[in-house]
Design an enzyme around this catalytic site. Structure first.
Site, mmCIF file in Angstrom:
data_model
loop_
_atom_site.group_PDB
_atom_site.id
_atom_site.type_symbol
_atom_site.label_atom_id
_atom_site.label_comp_id
_atom_site.label_asym_id
_atom_site.label_seq_id
_atom_site.Cartn_x
_atom_site.Cartn_y
_atom_site.Cartn_z
ATOM 1 N N ALA B 15 0.831 -1.207 0.000
ATOM 2 C CA ALA B 15 0.000 0.000 0.000
ATOM 3 C C ALA B 15 0.864 1.256 0.000
ATOM 4 O O ALA B 15 0.583 2.223 -0.724
ATOM 5 C CB ALA B 15 -0.929 -0.006 1.220
ATOM 6 N N CYS B 130 3.501 6.918 11.136
ATOM 7 C CA CYS B 130 2.523 7.799 10.478
ATOM 8 C C CYS B 130 1.848 8.774 11.446
ATOM 9 O O CYS B 130 1.758 9.971 11.166
ATOM 10 C CB CYS B 130 1.463 6.965 9.771
ATOM 11 S SG CYS B 130 0.813 5.596 10.752
ATOM 12 N N GLY B 161 -3.260 1.905 7.495
ATOM 13 C CA GLY B 161 -2.001 1.829 8.229
ATOM 14 C C GLY B 161 -1.605 0.395 8.538
ATOM 15 O O GLY B 161 -0.442 0.115 8.823
ATOM 16 N N HIS B 250 -5.622 9.511 9.028
ATOM 17 C CA HIS B 250 -5.560 9.458 10.491
ATOM 18 C C HIS B 250 -6.007 10.809 11.056
ATOM 19 O O HIS B 250 -5.607 11.858 10.560
ATOM 20 C CB HIS B 250 -4.117 9.230 10.963
ATOM 21 C CG HIS B 250 -3.621 7.823 10.784
ATOM 22 N ND1 HIS B 250 -4.396 6.789 10.324
ATOM 23 C CD2 HIS B 250 -2.392 7.295 11.028
ATOM 24 C CE1 HIS B 250 -3.667 5.678 10.282
ATOM 25 N NE2 HIS B 250 -2.458 5.946 10.695
#
Lengths: 347, 347
Positions: B15, B130, B161, B250
């Site tokens: 990803a 992240c 994630g 997020h």
């Protein structure tokens, strides 16, 4: 009360109203007579209660003649108009809207925290905001044992708090996105506000409308109601309230500072494990912690992820989850009604 | 660099790897030669880059001969095994895993915060977690102007994630629940952990595995990485990390305490509006605030809901949102590579 109480439910067809009926049944509340009330639109429909059909009537002032306890959950304007009329006719009102919560003549009650406040009622008793109830229920045992100085909460709130239409919107939007089809948000974050946003697969940091200070009403409800319920105007409280693509079950990430130092995580866990209405779910090694999907249909408040702050000996973090339609609304209202009987206020 | 750099991407099919290729294209990064590397399983497949097909090769130590910059995003064990081999062969490694982040010989870099740390590299540069990246990018301007004492964050993290399989799990589970069909959670919260839970229409307060102190590794990453990136071992940081049914983006509810008193919300807003990499989205009256659904595909960090704490003049609340695959991973890695060129470290 030989033949039970005359109970009225105002807003019987709503998401919370339905849970009120279910909770009255489950708790075998001493209902002698049940009056179901709603707007003219739903009048004439029927609902089941204890195996019998009950016809819904349009709520008017005279609907409350002979009613002992009236549970209101039909929106603030209905409560403002009809709760005083119900009181005039001798009923005690348990109101689930925000209409009277901050009225100094109205007790705002979570039975595990301030049941005694019921004794000072003037006919109306307010049921707090859903996200407030579960938090104060979990924090009260800590306040009692160690003192409480500061509370910072970030919420993860379910759409059912915004009513049945919001639940439908979440489901329909989720399907549209999975099918890669277009959709138009119409209800969330706030039906009556100017703009509406996607809730499916998203997070919206707005619940209720904004105040001039940049906080939303939902956030200010958590702040002000917590201080009132705990009788702590000096308590430091802040909240950030966020709506999630969850149907039912509010979660809260809560940071607190106790007055007392040297308290251990083990002591906090033991206290909460024994506290009324609280279920401790806290076993990280076995991945045991509360989640909204697990709390649906349960009356308890679930607490886990308890850990001491790494920098402040008086600081603790925890994760508090509960069914926002039950402890957050219907169950807390019925529980207040049970307390009214227990304390001899309603006979 | 007349003919561009020789760039290797390790984990090209993942990803994040896919977003790295897309970002290299969009940024017109000076790629002279591109080597795509993966496990033996994906070797032989092809991917498009700048309109040309590139065949993926199995990553071995000798894959890095002649490579100038190697972007790693294939898991910690691959990085531990192959990053030192790449360095031996003259490449500079930008590693998106947690393998080297807390190594004192490895700079951990968010270019808006500590680009200068790149100068002290020993071949490997670590890309932070992240959820850490977007937070420190937003807080750094405040730290510089007013000093930073305390950070408390509750996260609202997307499933991407946890990789492509977690995205599929969310979508399939959502469909199953809408269809009222059975399903078996298999991946989230942590693929390699003992138990797996429903993520669709739920919130899971676990990201990565638990440590002995009750915090998860994800939470400890946010705590330790923030201190390292900001060069503030004394900074008070705490985190609660929660996985949501969101595909990408997020969100973070952040409370901070500044060193300086008397700072106004307006000053904070002005500072962030001018800060590099930050987009201020903060107009409550018009319901303008960041949301994950709006940030997807964008490289910026979005900040809104900025308000002063009602009890502490040095306290501020804010809501920080960013695309976890871009600023949280692929873009920050490519941005580090751009900084390496800008600073003359790679020529």
């Amino acid at each position: 009360m030989a033949n039970g109480l005359h109970v009225a439910v105002v807003g019987a067809t709503g998401a919370v109203g339905q849970q009120m009926l279910k909770t009255l049944e489950e708790r075998q509340f001493p209902v002698g007579q049940l009056t179901l009330l709603s707007s003219a639109r739903s009048a004439g429909k029927t609902l089941q209660f204890n195996g019998k059909e009950v016809v819904i009537q349009e709520a008017t002032p005279d609907s409350f003649k002979g009613v002992d306890i009236a549970l209101f959950s039909a929106g603030g304007s209905i409560s403002k108009a009809l709760a005083p009329e119900a009181v005039k006719r001798g009923a005690i009102v348990v109101d689930n809207t925000s209409a009277f919560r901050m009225d100094e003549n109205v007790p705002l009650v979570v039975p595990e925290v301030n049941e005694e406040d019921l004794k000072a009622h003037n006919g109306i008793i307010a049921n707090p905001n859903c996200s407030t109830i579960q938090m104060v229920a979990a924090l009260e045992p800590l306040r009692q044992s160690y003192g409480l100085k500061k509370v910072l909460v970030s919420t993860y709130q379910a759409v059912s708090g915004a009513g049945a239409a919001a639940i439908n919107e979440l489901k329909e939007q989720s399907q549209a996105i999975l099918d890669e089809k277009e959709f138009t948000p119409e209800i969330l974050p706030v039906g009556s506000d100017k703009k509406h946003y996607q809730i499916a697969f998203n997070a919206i940091p707005q619940i209720d409308k904004f105040q001039d200070n940049g906080f939303t009403f939902e956030e200010m409800k958590m702040i002000n109601e917590t201080k009132k319920i705990m009788h702590m105007p000096e308590l430091q409280v802040a909240a950030t309230c966020v709506r999630l693509p969850v149907v039912t079950g509010h979660s809260e990430s809560v940071y607190i500072e106790l007055e007392q130092s040297g308290v251990t995580v083990q002591e906090v866990k033991q206290l909460l494990a024994q506290a009324p209405g609280i279920v401790l779910q806290d076993d990280p090694e076995n991945q045991v912690y509360p989640m909204p999907a697990d709390c649906v249909g349960k009356r308890d408040v679930f607490v886990g992820r308890i850990r001491k702050d790494l920098d402040n000996d008086k600081g603790f973090h925890m994760w508090i989850v509960s069914d926002n339609l039950l402890k957050g609304a219907a169950w807390n209202s019925v529980q207040i009604a049970e307390s009214l009987i227990k304390l001899g206020i309603v006979k």
